[in-house]
Structures are given as structure tokens and as C-alpha cells.
Design a protein around this motif. Structure first.
Motif, PDB file in Angstrom:
ATOM      1  N   ASN A 162       0.835  -1.210   0.000  1.00  0.00           N
ATOM      2  CA  ASN A 162       0.000   0.000   0.000  1.00  0.00           C
ATOM      3  C   ASN A 162       0.865   1.253   0.000  1.00  0.00           C
ATOM      4  N   THR A 163       1.971   1.215   0.735  1.00  0.00           N
ATOM      5  CA  THR A 163       2.880   2.363   0.762  1.00  0.00           C
ATOM      6  C   THR A 163       3.501   2.573  -0.614  1.00  0.00           C
ATOM      7  N   LEU A 164       3.880   1.494  -1.287  1.00  0.00           N
ATOM      8  CA  LEU A 164       4.434   1.609  -2.645  1.00  0.00           C
ATOM      9  C   LEU A 164       3.405   2.201  -3.596  1.00  0.00           C
ATOM     10  N   THR A 165       2.133   1.828  -3.408  1.00  0.00           N
ATOM     11  CA  THR A 165       1.073   2.405  -4.237  1.00  0.00           C
ATOM     12  C   THR A 165       0.966   3.903  -3.999  1.00  0.00           C
ATOM     13  N   MET A 166       1.028   4.308  -2.730  1.00  0.00           N
ATOM     14  CA  MET A 166       0.924   5.722  -2.401  1.00  0.00           C
ATOM     15  C   MET A 166       2.106   6.518  -2.956  1.00  0.00           C
ATOM     16  N   LEU A 167       3.278   5.877  -3.032  1.00  0.00           N
ATOM     17  CA  LEU A 167       4.480   6.566  -3.505  1.00  0.00           C
ATOM     18  C   LEU A 167       4.806   6.239  -4.960  1.00  0.00           C
ATOM     19  N   ASN A 168       3.847   5.631  -5.656  1.00  0.00           N
ATOM     20  CA  ASN A 168       4.115   5.157  -7.014  1.00  0.00           C
ATOM     21  C   ASN A 168       4.528   6.282  -7.956  1.00  0.00           C
ATOM     22  N   TYR A 169       3.866   7.433  -7.827  1.00  0.00           N
ATOM     23  CA  TYR A 169       4.197   8.556  -8.708  1.00  0.00           C
ATOM     24  C   TYR A 169       5.652   8.983  -8.499  1.00  0.00           C
ATOM     25  N   LYS A 170       6.087   9.063  -7.259  1.00  0.00           N
ATOM     26  CA  LYS A 170       7.457   9.478  -6.979  1.00  0.00           C
ATOM     27  C   LYS A 170       8.456   8.434  -7.463  1.00  0.00           C
ATOM     28  N   LEU A 171       8.084   7.163  -7.384  1.00  0.00           N
ATOM     29  CA  LEU A 171       8.947   6.098  -7.895  1.00  0.00           C
ATOM     30  C   LEU A 171       9.113   6.213  -9.412  1.00  0.00           C
ATOM     31  N   ARG A 172       7.995   6.448 -10.109  1.00  0.00           N
ATOM     32  CA  ARG A 172       8.068   6.596 -11.567  1.00  0.00           C
ATOM     33  C   ARG A 172       8.855   7.840 -11.956  1.00  0.00           C
ATOM     34  N   LYS A 173       8.605   8.931 -11.227  1.00  0.00           N
ATOM     35  CA  LYS A 173       9.296  10.189 -11.514  1.00  0.00           C
ATOM     36  C   LYS A 173      10.808  10.030 -11.326  1.00  0.00           C
ATOM     37  N   GLY A 174      11.214   9.248 -10.346  1.00  0.00           N
ATOM     38  CA  GLY A 174      12.630   9.028 -10.082  1.00  0.00           C
ATOM     39  C   GLY A 174      13.244   7.918 -10.909  1.00  0.00           C
ATOM     40  N   ASN A 175      12.440   7.326 -11.825  1.00  0.00           N
ATOM     41  CA  ASN A 175      12.923   6.231 -12.685  1.00  0.00           C
ATOM     42  C   ASN A 175      13.499   5.097 -11.837  1.00  0.00           C
ATOM     43  N   ILE A 176      12.711   4.700 -10.832  1.00  0.00           N
ATOM     44  CA  ILE A 176      13.176   3.710  -9.857  1.00  0.00           C
ATOM     45  C   ILE A 176      12.443   2.387 -10.062  1.00  0.00           C
ATOM     46  N   GLU A 177      13.213   1.340 -10.189  1.00  0.00           N
ATOM     47  CA  GLU A 177      12.661  -0.019 -10.304  1.00  0.00           C
ATOM     48  C   GLU A 177      12.515  -0.607  -8.907  1.00  0.00           C
ATOM     49  N   VAL A 178      11.368  -1.218  -8.647  1.00  0.00           N
ATOM     50  CA  VAL A 178      11.119  -1.843  -7.343  1.00  0.00           C
ATOM     51  C   VAL A 178      11.230  -3.355  -7.485  1.00  0.00           C
ATOM     52  N   VAL A 179      12.070  -3.962  -6.666  1.00  0.00           N
ATOM     53  CA  VAL A 179      12.232  -5.419  -6.651  1.00  0.00           C
ATOM     54  C   VAL A 179      11.680  -5.930  -5.324  1.00  0.00           C
ATOM     55  N   ALA A 232      -1.230  -1.055  12.598  1.00  0.00           N
ATOM     56  CA  ALA A 232      -1.054  -0.960  11.151  1.00  0.00           C
ATOM     57  C   ALA A 232      -0.727   0.457  10.697  1.00  0.00           C
ATOM     58  N   GLY A 233      -1.462   1.441  11.221  1.00  0.00           N
ATOM     59  CA  GLY A 233      -1.237   2.819  10.798  1.00  0.00           C
ATOM     60  C   GLY A 233       0.172   3.290  11.115  1.00  0.00           C
ATOM     61  N   GLU A 234       0.699   2.876  12.274  1.00  0.00           N
ATOM     62  CA  GLU A 234       2.041   3.304  12.653  1.00  0.00           C
ATOM     63  C   GLU A 234       3.105   2.596  11.825  1.00  0.00           C
ATOM     64  N   LEU A 235       2.877   1.325  11.497  1.00  0.00           N
ATOM     65  CA  LEU A 235       3.833   0.638  10.630  1.00  0.00           C
ATOM     66  C   LEU A 235       3.894   1.308   9.260  1.00  0.00           C
ATOM     67  N   ASN A 236       2.744   1.792   8.782  1.00  0.00           N
ATOM     68  CA  ASN A 236       2.754   2.489   7.493  1.00  0.00           C
ATOM     69  C   ASN A 236       3.609   3.752   7.556  1.00  0.00           C
ATOM     70  N   GLN A 237       3.658   4.411   8.727  1.00  0.00           N
ATOM     71  CA  GLN A 237       4.562   5.555   8.880  1.00  0.00           C
ATOM     72  C   GLN A 237       6.016   5.110   8.737  1.00  0.00           C
ATOM     73  N   VAL A 238       6.317   3.931   9.284  1.00  0.00           N
ATOM     74  CA  VAL A 238       7.676   3.392   9.169  1.00  0.00           C
ATOM     75  C   VAL A 238       8.040   3.180   7.707  1.00  0.00           C
ATOM     76  N   TRP A 239       7.157   2.445   6.979  1.00  0.00           N
ATOM     77  CA  TRP A 239       7.471   2.144   5.572  1.00  0.00           C
ATOM     78  C   TRP A 239       7.530   3.425   4.746  1.00  0.00           C
TER      79      TRP A 239
END
Length: 466
Positions: A327-344, A358-365
Motif C-alpha cells: 500500500n505504501t508503494l502504491t501511495m508513492l508510485n508517482y514518486k517512484l516513476r518520476k525518479g525512474n526507480i525499479e522496485v524489486v 497498522a497505521g504506525e507501521l505504514n509511517q515506518v514504511w
């Protein structure tokens, strides 16, 4: 002689329990302070070498945040500020401007340090003032950090939502245009005289193409070649509407399919049938695009809801940590694409559940992945590798990037409050402090190993919450 009296000092809540003789010592060792409206009492970069006791007036403290000078705090008399016992600050971080005419007292640092040896109650009052200031400032900075992170997530989410929303708008407009053509096309088709068996053949070809689930994915060159073949075929049979070729290519029609169509409906009937089929195929494509875009929006909304856990209790729950990371990767997907970053993703999907908030772990990620993205920004591209595995009685998450790395001489400080290696305006230095506090709350550990081109954070949670 200063114009601050013993009664003035006694009126300050922090000094209520301080003996009079200690306050009189403070008066004797202080100097008067006076400033008009608009005047600066101190400037950014001044040495932090005196305690300020404001008896009357209001003072605003302004500092640079996120690249802009902002009002950080409004200090209303009576107030004690400036240097305080055991403070580690050495210089002033911003400037202090009088909003209303100020009157007060200042005591130099060496005298305050002398009071530590001489006057217990006075020192205790000043230390209490300092701890309150630190608590308030930390709370403010944590709020700024949350707003800073929220701003980045919101910007990315806006872009993510804008793309499918725009696709729906375009698709709906195109679909409306195609529907407007239906009455004219119906008239032309209704005037045709085609044998029933030929109609069945045409219908079967159309159904097979629109319902095909294993349609091969064509490269740009393959698609262009097929479209050229279909255009040549249409041109050879007297059909000049080459938009038809584009729509037929989309659904994988070949010249052989058109030969079958021609056997069923030779010109001039073929042109009418192909025009009707092209309209139908385009509507099919528009509906499919709208459906796909709507699903994307639903997925994003679901990710946001899951990310914030609006419908969860505040107690720890057994969680699949992969759900939060994704879910965190989904939220940051635009920034990942903008940075030309591949996620493995190297996930052990058989990991047991972890009892956590759960909410606090999402802050960690969010903090850790966002830091990794920033570290790779300088390279213009990067690889973010996230791995999970079971290590004895711990579930471990490894977040690795190939960015610039953390200098060896500051690696021991990265988890300290307010420490940051980012440029001014790109963070408050509380991200990893928040990470540390949350992980400790879950009885876990976090550590980092870094060299240029390889930085890895390791987070481990115990399976036994006790």
C-alpha cells in the motif's frame, strides 16, 4: 538599573515557588531589556548566550522551514526564553521580532551557569521551562514532519488519480461521439441484403476477436506493420477510411480475417459492415478503458483507506506486513516513476502475521521508502529492493537502495531527532526518529549499513509481542 521588579518576576508562573532572595539575585545579575514594535531582539546566527525574561509585550520567533521564512512561535509575556540551563544549543536558529513594545530582563549565560551552583529552586524553574520548550518544539516539528510527508503523498496521489480520471473523461467523450453515429450506421446496415449464414460468419469473427483473452501483445513495430498490412488491404478493396485499420489492429484482426469478411459481404456492402464493426470495436475499447480506469481509482481509494486504517481499532492487530508495504508503494508510485526507480520485491509470502499497529507501521514504511527514493534522486534512476524473511523468532524487513549512501561519520546519528543529511527545506530530521520510536513501541529493532551505492535498513519485529 533595570526596571523589572521582584513583583514582576513573581508574576511569572515558572517562578512562583522560587524564594525571593534567589529572584533578587537574578535581578541583581540581570540587565534591562527594552524594544519597540518591529525591533529585533535577536537575529539568526547570534550566539545563544543569554536568558531572556519578557515581562511585557509580544515576541514572534521566525525561522526558515522548507526553504521559506515562517513564524514558528508567538511568545506572549510573561515568558522565559533564550539560553536555559543544560541547553546544548549554541546559536539562534531564527530571529525574534517584537510585535508589541517589549520590556524585560536578560541574564548572561555565565551568570545562569553560576546560578546552577548557588540556587537550586531557580535552576529547577529554568530547567522545567527548558523541558517544556523542548516538548512543545518537538511536537511542532513532528507535526511539520507529518504535514511534509502528507504533502508529498497528496501530490503523488493527485497525479495518480488524475491519470485514470482523465482517461475516463476522454473515454466517455469518445463513447458519446460513437453512439451519436449509431442511427446513421443502423440505416446503412438495415439496407443490406446479407444471407443468414453469412451474417453468422461475420458475427462469429466479431465475437471471437472481442472475447479473445489470450490476444498477443504486439510491440510498437509489430503493431505498425499489422496496421500497414490492413491499410493496404482496405485500400486495395476501395475502402479509404484508414481509422478502421487502427481499430481492427487493436483487436488483432489480420488480412485473412478481412478475406473471410469479403467472401461474406463483397463491396459495396463490405464498407458498410466494416464501418459498423469499427464503431462497435471502438465502443468496446472505450468501455474497457473506462472500466480499467475506474478500477484503478477504486484501487487507489482502497489503498488510501487501508494505508490510514480508518476502520481499524487503536489496539495491535495481527497483520501481514506485505500489505502495508505494498500500500505504501502504491501511495508513492508517482514518486517512484518520476525518479525512474525499479522496485524489486523479494517477499517470503509464508511469513507469520505480526501483532502491530497498522497505521504506525505504514509511517515506518513511508519514511524509509521515501528516504530511499531521495537517496537515489541524484543518480536519476535506481533500484529499490525490499525483502522479507523469518529470522528465528523475528520477522525481518530489508529495504535497500543503490543511492549515494550515508557518510560513515554520520551513520551513528541518522536516528537522532532533528538530524538530517538532506538539503534545507527537504525535511525536518524527524523521519527516522519517528521510525525508531514506533519500532521500539513494537519491541523491535532497526539498524543501517551503508556504503556508496548500497544502503540497507533492517527492521525486525518479534513474533512474541511480549
Amino acid at each position: 538599573m533595570n526596571n523589572v521588579t521582584l513583583a514582576d518576576l513573581k508574576a511569572i508562573p515558572a517562578f512562583e515557588q522560587v524564594p525571593d532572595e534567589q529572584l533578587e539575585w537574578l535581578l541583581a545579575n540581570g540587565e534591562s531589556l527594552g524594544a519597540e514594535e518591529g525591533e529585533h531582539i535577536f537575529e539568526k546566527g547570534d550566539p545563544l548566550d543569554r536568558t531572556l525574561i519578557i515581562i511585557e509585550g509580544r515576541l514572534r520567533f521566525c525561522a526558515e522551514q522548507n526553504g521559506k521564512v515562517r513564524e514558528v512561535a508567538l511568545l506572549k509575556a510573561p515568558i522565559i526564553t533564550g539560553y536555559l540551563p543544560y541547553s546544548r544549543g549554541t546559536v539562534v536558529a531564527g530571529y525574534g521580532e517584537c510585535i508589541d513594545k517589549c520590556r524585560g530582563l536578560y541574564v548572561k549565560k555565565d551568570k545562569v551557569q553560576e546560578a546552577i551552583k548557588l540556587h537550586y529552586e531557580l535552576t529547577a524553574a529554568l530547567v522545567h521551562t527548558m523541558t517544556t520548550r523542548v516538548r512543545d518544539f518537538t511536537s511542532l516539528q513532528q507535526q511539520n514532519e507529518k504535514m511534509f510527508a502528507l504533502g508529498k503523498l497528496s501530490a503523488g496521489l493527485a497525479h495518480e488519480l488524475n491519470n485514470p480520471a482523465s482517461a475516463i473523461s476522454r473515454g466517455a467523450s469518445s463513447l458519446q461521439n460513437q453512439i451519436k453515429r449509431l442511427p446513421d450506421i443502423f440505416k446503412e446496415v438495415a439496407a443490406l441484403d446479407i444471407a443468414p449464414d453469412k451474417l453468422d460468419t461475420i458475427n462469429q469473427i466479431l465475437i471471437s476477436k472481442t472475447h479473445q483473452t489470450d490476444r498477443p501483445t504486439l510491440s510498437i513495430m509489430q503493431r505498425a506493420d499489422l496496421e500497414d498490412e490492413l491499410s493496404d488491404w482496405l485500400n486495395g478493396h476501395g475502402i479509404k477510411d484508414f481509422d478502421i485499420a487502427e481499430n481492427l489492429t487493436e483487436f488483432g484482426f489480420t488480412p485473412d480475417d478481412l478475406d473471410h469478411m469479403n467472401n461474406c459481404t463483397p463491396q459495396p456492402q463490405l464498407g458498410v459492415v466494416l464501418d459498423w464493426m469499427s464503431n462497435y470495436l471502438l465502443q468496446e475499447k472505450m468501455v474497457s478503458d473506462i472500466k480499467e480506469s475506474s478500477a484503478r481509482i477504486s484501487e487507489l481509494v482502497s489503498s488510501v483507506k487501508t494505508f490510514t486504517h480508518m476502520d481499524r481499532d487503536t489496539d495491535k492487530q495481527p497483520l501481514d506486513i506485505h500489505a502495508g508495504i505494498r500500500n505504501t508503494l502504491t501511495m508513492l508510485n508517482y514518486k517512484l516513476r518520476k525518479g525512474n526507480i525499479e522496485v524489486v520485491e523479494n517477499f517470503d509470502l509464508k511469513l507469520p502475521l505480526v501483532k502491530a499497529l497498522a497505521g504506525e507501521l505504514n509511517q515506518v514504511w513511508t519514511n524509509m521508502i521515501d528516504n530511499a527514493i531521495d537517496a537515489m534522486e541524484e543518480n536519476g534512476k535506481g533500484v529499490l529492493t525490499i525483502s522479507t524473511k523469518l529470522d528465528r523468532d523475528f520477522v525481518c524487513v530489508y529495504i535497500k537502495d543503490d543511492g549515494v549512501g550515508i557518510p560513515e561519520d554520520v551513520q551513528s546519528q541518522v536516528f537522532d531527532p532533528f538530524f538530517t543529511t538532506k538539503d534545507m527545506g527537504k525535511g525536518t530530521g524527524l523521519g527516522l526518529d519517528v521510525v525508531t520510536r514506533i519500532i521500539r513501541q513494537h519491541n523491535g529493532t532497526v539498524k543501517v549499513a551503508s556504503v556508496p551505492g548500497n544502503t540497507e535498513f533492517t527492521v525486525c519485529f518479534p513474533l512474541n509481542d511480549n
